[in-house]
Design a protein around this motif. Structure first.
Motif, PDB file in Angstrom:
ATOM      1  N   ARG A 150       1.946   3.509  11.062  1.00  0.00           N
ATOM      2  CA  ARG A 150       0.970   3.835  10.684  1.00  0.00           C
ATOM      3  C   ARG A 150      -0.180   2.487  11.339  1.00  0.00           C
ATOM      4  N   PHE A 151       0.389   1.033  10.254  1.00  0.00           N
ATOM      5  CA  PHE A 151      -0.958   0.103  10.917  1.00  0.00           C
ATOM      6  C   PHE A 151       0.319  -0.767  11.421  1.00  0.00           C
ATOM      7  N   GLU A 152       0.933  -1.986  10.668  1.00  0.00           N
ATOM      8  CA  GLU A 152       1.674  -2.871  10.735  1.00  0.00           C
ATOM      9  C   GLU A 152       2.725  -3.556   9.211  1.00  0.00           C
ATOM     10  N   TRP A 153       3.080  -4.586   9.564  1.00  0.00           N
ATOM     11  CA  TRP A 153       4.295  -5.080   8.520  1.00  0.00           C
ATOM     12  C   TRP A 153       3.000  -5.857   7.986  1.00  0.00           C
ATOM     13  N   ARG A 154       2.050  -6.905   8.411  1.00  0.00           N
ATOM     14  CA  ARG A 154       1.183  -7.233   7.156  1.00  0.00           C
ATOM     15  C   ARG A 154       0.600  -6.080   6.036  1.00  0.00           C
ATOM     16  N   PHE A 155       0.014  -4.696   6.679  1.00  0.00           N
ATOM     17  CA  PHE A 155      -0.305  -3.655   6.446  1.00  0.00           C
ATOM     18  C   PHE A 155       0.567  -3.520   4.525  1.00  0.00           C
ATOM     19  N   ALA A 156       1.576  -3.779   5.453  1.00  0.00           N
ATOM     20  CA  ALA A 156       2.445  -3.234   5.009  1.00  0.00           C
ATOM     21  C   ALA A 156       3.290  -3.961   3.054  1.00  0.00           C
ATOM     22  N   VAL A 157       3.120  -5.180   3.277  1.00  0.00           N
ATOM     23  CA  VAL A 157       3.140  -5.512   2.612  1.00  0.00           C
ATOM     24  C   VAL A 157       2.232  -6.057   1.668  1.00  0.00           C
ATOM     25  N   ALA A 158       0.905  -6.133   2.287  1.00  0.00           N
ATOM     26  CA  ALA A 158      -0.626  -6.241   1.801  1.00  0.00           C
ATOM     27  C   ALA A 158      -0.147  -4.940   0.173  1.00  0.00           C
ATOM     28  N   SER A 159      -0.078  -4.138   1.562  1.00  0.00           N
ATOM     29  CA  SER A 159      -0.352  -1.720   0.340  1.00  0.00           C
ATOM     30  C   SER A 159       1.019  -2.832  -1.364  1.00  0.00           C
ATOM     31  N   ILE A 160       2.209  -3.152  -0.800  1.00  0.00           N
ATOM     32  CA  ILE A 160       2.639  -3.615  -1.706  1.00  0.00           C
ATOM     33  C   ILE A 160       2.444  -4.302  -2.590  1.00  0.00           C
ATOM     34  N   VAL A 161       2.021  -4.980  -2.305  1.00  0.00           N
ATOM     35  CA  VAL A 161       1.258  -6.184  -3.494  1.00  0.00           C
ATOM     36  C   VAL A 161       0.564  -5.588  -4.126  1.00  0.00           C
ATOM     37  N   ALA A 162      -0.485  -4.571  -3.579  1.00  0.00           N
ATOM     38  CA  ALA A 162      -1.534  -4.130  -4.701  1.00  0.00           C
ATOM     39  C   ALA A 162      -0.946  -2.954  -5.036  1.00  0.00           C
ATOM     40  N   LEU A 163       0.082  -2.325  -4.909  1.00  0.00           N
ATOM     41  CA  LEU A 163       1.127  -1.157  -5.568  1.00  0.00           C
ATOM     42  C   LEU A 163       1.357  -2.046  -6.278  1.00  0.00           C
ATOM     43  N   LEU A 164       2.199  -2.596  -6.545  1.00  0.00           N
ATOM     44  CA  LEU A 164       2.796  -3.231  -7.545  1.00  0.00           C
ATOM     45  C   LEU A 164       2.110  -4.428  -9.020  1.00  0.00           C
ATOM     46  N   HIS A 165       1.355  -4.461  -8.011  1.00  0.00           N
ATOM     47  CA  HIS A 165       0.353  -5.757  -8.852  1.00  0.00           C
ATOM     48  C   HIS A 165      -0.492  -3.681 -10.065  1.00  0.00           C
ATOM     49  N   ASP A 166      -1.126  -3.233  -9.443  1.00  0.00           N
ATOM     50  CA  ASP A 166      -1.557  -1.707 -10.456  1.00  0.00           C
ATOM     51  C   ASP A 166      -0.084  -2.084 -11.551  1.00  0.00           C
ATOM     52  N   ALA A 167       0.863  -1.526 -10.796  1.00  0.00           N
ATOM     53  CA  ALA A 167       1.809  -0.742 -11.502  1.00  0.00           C
ATOM     54  C   ALA A 167       2.375  -2.006 -12.796  1.00  0.00           C
ATOM     55  N   PHE A 168       2.030  -2.786 -12.778  1.00  0.00           N
ATOM     56  CA  PHE A 168       2.672  -3.429 -13.432  1.00  0.00           C
ATOM     57  C   PHE A 168       1.337  -4.345 -14.682  1.00  0.00           C
ATOM     58  N   ILE A 169       0.343  -4.439 -13.843  1.00  0.00           N
ATOM     59  CA  ILE A 169      -0.790  -4.382 -14.474  1.00  0.00           C
ATOM     60  C   ILE A 169      -0.501  -3.521 -15.563  1.00  0.00           C
ATOM     61  N   VAL A 170      -0.649  -1.734 -15.474  1.00  0.00           N
ATOM     62  CA  VAL A 170      -0.315  -1.353 -16.578  1.00  0.00           C
ATOM     63  C   VAL A 170       0.852  -0.833 -17.955  1.00  0.00           C
TER      64      VAL A 170
END
Length: 305
Positions: A150-170
């Motif tokens: 839908r976007f580009e690989w840089r957006f994908a990398v940034a979104s996964i970093v944020a996603l894993l960040h949230d899961a690991f924070i919890v």
């Protein structure tokens, strides 16, 4: 409503804060691990309804008289209308031991006592842990593929970093405070992943839209683009999170004991998700995008006459 805060300028402080929490979580997990509930740890969970108000101390007294030492079970929790006792044993109880406990409560509270038994053996517990980890992994891979297309690989990398960040924070907070991890917790983590990626995609979509009208030549151009995009979506992001957060807080305060930890995980995750979408995902994309800019050539020096 526009916000003039420079989100990009302070990115290193936000990165540092998240790294510190993550390292603390890794340290806690390495030393203590997670406090697995009966869903992921072999044992027996008893939910006993006595039909009238009961205190935690009274429940412990009855269990002790039934022949169980306090170290063999977790502190009982009182739920429902203060008439339901939930207690977990770290081993699988034999049928006659369960009957003995039920008889001890019947002796005090009469024939209105009812029980619900939930037993998990070691094999099932290990299988549940593996499948829970697989579910999170598959969700992450699916998001990477979707965002990359839908976007580009840089957006994908940034979104996964944020996603894993949230899961690991919890996960880190549950490990640090020794909160019980059970199946509803896994449901909460998967739900948090969905809300986190939703907030992130809203900002990324605005960044992509603004890219059509912006020529990126310097780092300042990218920084201005990110700041403007976050400012333009801030009100929507805050309103969305506050709406769900209000529902999660109400469930935590007024909900039953069985969903309290689920609600608490949701509260942690919603706050972390809003934070990461604004202060982690977008700055990570900025760093990746800045690496693609060609270095500016120094101005040529005129020839001496």
């Amino acid at each position: 409503m526009r916000y003039n805060f420079d989100f990009v300028k302070h990115r290193k402080k936000f990165f540092t804060f998240s790294i510190v929490i993550t390292l603390l979580g890794i340290l806690t997990l390495a030393i203590f691990g997670l406090n697995f509930g009966v869903d992921f740890k072999s044992g027996t969970n008893l939910d006993i309804s006595v039909g009238q108000t009961i205190a935690k101390e009274k429940a412990v007294e009855i269990l002790t008289k039934a022949g169980f030492e306090e170290k063999t079970f977790t502190p009982p929790t009182i739920g429902g209308n203060q008439d339901r006792v939930t207690v977990r044993f770290d081993r699988v109880l034999l049928p006659d031991e369960v009957q003995k406990i039920e008889a001890a409560f019947v002796e005090v509270y009469g024939e209105n006592v009812t029980k619900e038994e939930n037993t998990v053996d070691t094999t099932i517990a290990r299988e549940l842990i593996n499948k829970a980890g697989l579910a999170v992994l598959l969700a992450s891979v699916g998001i990477i593929i979707y965002v990359s297309i839908r976007f580009e690989w840089r957006f994908a990398v940034a979104s996964i970093v944020a996603l894993l960040h949230d899961a690991f924070i919890v996960i880190s907070l549950f490990s640090i405070f020794r909160l019980e991890v059970n199946l509803p917790f896994i449901v909460a983590v998967l739900t948090i992943i969905g809300y986190s990626i939703n907030d992130t995609i809203v900002i990324f979509d605005r960044i992509r839209e603004n890219l059509r009208f912006t020529k990126l030549k310097t780092f300042d151009d990218i920084a201005q683009l990110v700041n403007n995009s976050i400012s333009q979506t801030m009100t929507r992001s805050i309103n969305t999170v506050l709406t769900v957060l209000f529902a999660a807080v109400c469930l935590f305060i007024f909900g039953s004991e069985s969903i309290r930890l689920f609600s608490l995980a949701m509260i942690f995750g919603l706050v972390s998700g809003a934070y990461s979408s604004i202060f982690i995902a977008s700055p990570v994309w900025l760093v990746l995008k800045n690496a693609t800019l060609k270095p500016r050539k120094p101005a040529s020096v005129g020839a001496k006459e």
